[in-house]
Motif scaffolding. Structure first.
Motif, PDB file in Angstrom:
ATOM      1  N   LYS A  16     -27.863 -17.920 -12.607  1.00 30.11           N
ATOM      2  CA  LYS A  16     -28.184 -17.648 -11.202  1.00 30.11           C
ATOM      3  C   LYS A  16     -27.303 -16.538 -10.632  1.00 30.11           C
ATOM      4  N   ASN A  17     -26.191 -16.245 -11.293  1.00 29.00           N
ATOM      5  CA  ASN A  17     -25.297 -15.180 -10.853  1.00 29.00           C
ATOM      6  C   ASN A  17     -25.540 -13.861 -11.587  1.00 29.00           C
ATOM      7  N   PHE A  18     -26.539 -13.828 -12.464  1.00 29.09           N
ATOM      8  CA  PHE A  18     -26.888 -12.599 -13.182  1.00 29.09           C
ATOM      9  C   PHE A  18     -27.668 -11.669 -12.269  1.00 29.09           C
ATOM     10  N   SER A  19     -27.526 -10.381 -12.511  1.00 30.60           N
ATOM     11  CA  SER A  19     -28.362  -9.397 -11.822  1.00 30.60           C
ATOM     12  C   SER A  19     -29.764  -9.452 -12.429  1.00 30.60           C
ATOM     13  N   GLY A  20     -30.692  -8.752 -11.812  1.00 25.88           N
ATOM     14  CA  GLY A  20     -32.060  -8.712 -12.336  1.00 25.88           C
ATOM     15  C   GLY A  20     -32.115  -8.152 -13.747  1.00 25.88           C
ATOM     16  N   GLY A  21     -31.357  -7.088 -14.005  1.00 30.49           N
ATOM     17  CA  GLY A  21     -31.320  -6.488 -15.334  1.00 30.49           C
ATOM     18  C   GLY A  21     -30.726  -7.422 -16.371  1.00 30.49           C
ATOM     19  N   MET A  22     -29.704  -8.163 -15.979  1.00 29.56           N
ATOM     20  CA  MET A  22     -29.091  -9.117 -16.895  1.00 29.56           C
ATOM     21  C   MET A  22     -30.065 -10.238 -17.234  1.00 29.56           C
ATOM     22  N   LYS A  23     -30.824 -10.682 -16.242  1.00 27.85           N
ATOM     23  CA  LYS A  23     -31.819 -11.730 -16.500  1.00 27.85           C
ATOM     24  C   LYS A  23     -32.901 -11.222 -17.454  1.00 27.85           C
TER      25      LYS A  23
END
Length: 129
Positions: A16-23
């Motif tokens: 839930k703390n990841f950025s969109g790119g990380m997800k």
């Protein structure tokens, strides 16, 4: 897999703390984790930086060599050159299907985008290949 998508240093971070790119990268890692026979990928490298994108395509080549069939849908036309075959769809219709080499040989510029321009002119004239 986390190293492949450059997330190893974030392995203890909550998603839930990841950025969109990380997800997006995590989703890609999850898709290839179980070594599927057929792997369907929709826009697998959109939003990923060019250096990591190159690494991921190299990994796709290794996955392919291990026997996995990879099917990619993408709007990023330069990624088509990473594939063996391509099916090009324009206005909901299949306009071309062949090896990437044969498709590019049909163009003057050597660019996949040109095939869409050709198809649009053929559709205007009523002819479709």
């Amino acid at each position: 897999m986390l190293a492949l998508v450059d997330l190893k240093e974030h392995r203890k971070k909550l998603v839930k703390n990841f950025s969109g790119g990380m997800k997006k990268r995590l989703s890609l890692a999850a898709a290839i984790l179980h070594h599927p026979e057929v792997l369907f990928l929709d826009e697998p490298t959109v939003g990923i930086d060019p250096v990591l994108r190159r690494t991921i395509w190299e990994q796709f080549q290794a996955i392919k060599k291990s026997g996995t069939t990879i099917i990619v849908s993408t709007h990023v036309m330069d990624e088509v050159t990473e594939c063996d075959k391509a099916a090009l769809i324009y206005n909901g219709s299949l306009i071309q299907y062949d090896t990437v080499k044969n498709l590019l040989n049909k163009t003057e510029s050597g660019r996949v985008e040109e095939l869409f321009f050709i198809a649009s002119k053929e559709l205007e004239g009523g002819a479709v290949r």
